[in-house]
Design a protein around this motif. Sequence first.
Motif, PDB file in Angstrom:
ATOM      1  N   LYS A 265      -9.386  11.975  -6.464  1.00 57.19           N
ATOM      2  CA  LYS A 265      -8.659  13.013  -6.433  1.00 57.19           C
ATOM      3  C   LYS A 265      -7.242  12.993  -6.112  1.00 57.19           C
ATOM      4  O   LYS A 265      -6.148  13.305  -6.818  1.00 57.19           O
ATOM      5  CB  LYS A 265      -9.252  14.133  -5.531  1.00 57.19           C
ATOM      6  CG  LYS A 265     -10.432  14.604  -6.002  1.00 57.19           C
ATOM      7  CD  LYS A 265     -11.117  15.772  -5.164  1.00 57.19           C
ATOM      8  CE  LYS A 265     -12.416  15.972  -5.575  1.00 57.19           C
ATOM      9  NZ  LYS A 265     -13.168  17.286  -4.791  1.00 57.19           N
ATOM     10  N   LEU A 266      -6.927  12.006  -5.013  1.00 57.63           N
ATOM     11  CA  LEU A 266      -5.606  11.903  -4.729  1.00 57.63           C
ATOM     12  C   LEU A 266      -4.932  10.963  -5.665  1.00 57.63           C
ATOM     13  O   LEU A 266      -3.565  10.919  -6.007  1.00 57.63           O
ATOM     14  CB  LEU A 266      -5.573  10.913  -3.283  1.00 57.63           C
ATOM     15  CG  LEU A 266      -6.056  11.756  -2.052  1.00 57.63           C
ATOM     16  CD1 LEU A 266      -6.091  10.695  -0.777  1.00 57.63           C
ATOM     17  CD2 LEU A 266      -5.157  12.917  -1.725  1.00 57.63           C
TER      18      LEU A 266
ATOM     19  N   ARG B  34      -5.178  11.286  -8.936  1.00 59.07           N
ATOM     20  CA  ARG B  34      -4.891  11.946  -9.762  1.00 59.07           C
ATOM     21  C   ARG B  34      -3.489  12.698  -9.596  1.00 59.07           C
ATOM     22  O   ARG B  34      -2.885  13.261 -10.419  1.00 59.07           O
ATOM     23  CB  ARG B  34      -5.835  12.832 -10.353  1.00 59.07           C
ATOM     24  CG  ARG B  34      -7.363  12.054 -10.956  1.00 59.07           C
ATOM     25  CD  ARG B  34      -7.993  13.177 -11.676  1.00 59.07           C
ATOM     26  NE  ARG B  34      -9.629  12.598 -11.929  1.00 59.07           N
ATOM     27  CZ  ARG B  34     -10.399  12.546 -11.191  1.00 59.07           C
ATOM     28  NH1 ARG B  34     -10.575  13.066 -10.145  1.00 59.07           N
ATOM     29  NH2 ARG B  34     -11.609  11.766 -11.502  1.00 59.07           N
ATOM     30  N   SER B  35      -3.554  13.294  -8.353  1.00 62.30           N
ATOM     31  CA  SER B  35      -2.726  14.063  -7.872  1.00 62.30           C
ATOM     32  C   SER B  35      -1.007  13.345  -7.743  1.00 62.30           C
ATOM     33  O   SER B  35      -0.237  14.116  -7.935  1.00 62.30           O
ATOM     34  CB  SER B  35      -2.873  14.918  -6.465  1.00 62.30           C
ATOM     35  OG  SER B  35      -3.175  13.728  -5.387  1.00 62.30           O
TER      36      SER B  35
ATOM     37  N   SER C 244       0.855   6.052  -7.463  1.00 65.02           N
ATOM     38  CA  SER C 244      -0.621   5.568  -7.795  1.00 65.02           C
ATOM     39  C   SER C 244      -0.883   4.029  -7.782  1.00 65.02           C
ATOM     40  O   SER C 244      -1.757   3.428  -7.401  1.00 65.02           O
ATOM     41  CB  SER C 244      -0.952   6.025  -9.250  1.00 65.02           C
ATOM     42  OG  SER C 244       0.025   5.570 -10.107  1.00 65.02           O
TER      43      SER C 244
END
Length: 557
Positions: free
Chosen positions: A527-528, A530-531, A537
Amino acid sequence: MATEKQFLRSLTMEKPQRSAMKRLERRLSFQGIEKPRFLRIEEREEEMGVTDERKKKKKKNKNKGPAQKRGDSPLHLACRSGDLLQVREILFNGEQSGNLRGLISGQNIEGETPIYVAAETGQVELVRELLKHSDVQSASIKAKNGFDAFHIAVKEDHVDVLTELMSSLPESAMTVGPSNVTALDTAANQGHIDVVNLLLETNASLAKITRNNGKTVLHVAARQGHVEVVRALLAKEPGLNFRSDRKGQAAIHMAVKGQNVDVVTELVRPDPSVVNLEDNKGNSALHIATSKGRSAMVESLLKVEGVNVNACNKQGETALDISAKKRSEDITSLLRRAGAVAASDRAAPASPAKQLTQTVSEIKHDVHTQLQQTHRTGVHVNRIKKRLKKLHTAGLNNAINSSTVVAVLIATIAFAAIFTLPGQYVEEPTPGYRLGDAYIATSAPFVVFFVADSLALFISLAVVVAQTSIVVVEHEAKKRMVSIINKRSWWLTLVTTAMGTIIMFATLGSMCYCIVYQKMEQGNKRKLRRSFGGSQSRSLSGFDSDSDVHNSSMYVL
């Protein structure tokens, strides 16, 4: 003839000429001449070793008289000849010399005393004179034939002598002869009715004394056929009629063996039921009379009221069966006229006594069979017991061996575990440690492990020593040891199962928790990722890869 004369003359030759005589005898035997009888006797004596002294002794014995052969003393001779004056003189001289008792008790070769000789010859005056100097002991001395003075007087029917003996020595009437024969037995056997009456009047209890074979005086008188004696005995002792000997035979059985029918009549007169008495073989008087072939006795018995003509003995035979076997036509006709039948034709049931005997016999047979079966069962049980004992011993040995093997394995593992510690050792100087020490040596869990391992080692060694020294020999020790092992094994099994269950569930729970936790962490990181955008990233991807490695290593653990 000349040759025979020469032969006879040769008999008087001296011993050096005997060889020539024997050659002549051999020559004569070839010629068929028989040797004289005196020569054969002389040769037989020579072969048997009869010496000249023995020949002289034989000639000397031939010259002896009857008194010398019997070994009679002067007192014996005086009593035998009936010389009262000489008897008194001998007794007087013996009293003066102090040898009176020896004279009175002296016995000849036949064991006869002077009073015995006087009683045998019926010398009343001599007996009276001798009794003045005699007592019961000297008067009761028995000769070699087993009789004393009283018995020999009874046998010879000297009533006057007996009267004199009983008046002076009443105890002499109670003496017995061979086979426990009383004086009354002797008188009844001889048929001396006067002696029998004298003895019965003196002591009627003499009639109750039995011989060694169980026979009474009535048996003897009945067998000999003395009617008057039988009548006198029954008048004094009526109960003698039912007394039996060792064969179970009463006086009626003995009477039918004789020839005097009047004796049977006297025996059945007091009580006719005596005719049906049975001996040990089940024979009545009618059976015995038939087997002896006494037709007159059978006819007399058949006239008795209440006689059982169809009685069976223990061989299942009636009197008619016996007469048919003996082929006695006269007795068979008498029995048939009296209504006798063969045992095979009888329809009457057995007597209660025989039924009881048969029942007892069957019970004895059943008891004997049960005892045999019990014995066989006991033997079989003992065999099974021995086999079970062997199996039990083998099971104990197997259990002991198994526990010994387990104890040895535990001791081996515990011994190896002490010297094989987990973790690393100190290789460089480190504060609080010495070179070569294990890093875990000072930790509390390791101390607990060391104590438990030591206990396991020494307990296992103790078990091995006990089983290889004491338990191997003692059977009871084996049983006790196996019992202890079985009891402790249950507790150890339960404790081990509980601990294993706890450890298993704790391990499984921990693994599940780690897996779930790892999955949740991976989801959060995705989830992190993707954010955030590009560079971030990429920087996070390196971090994610490191955390993934860490989590995967935890999963593997």
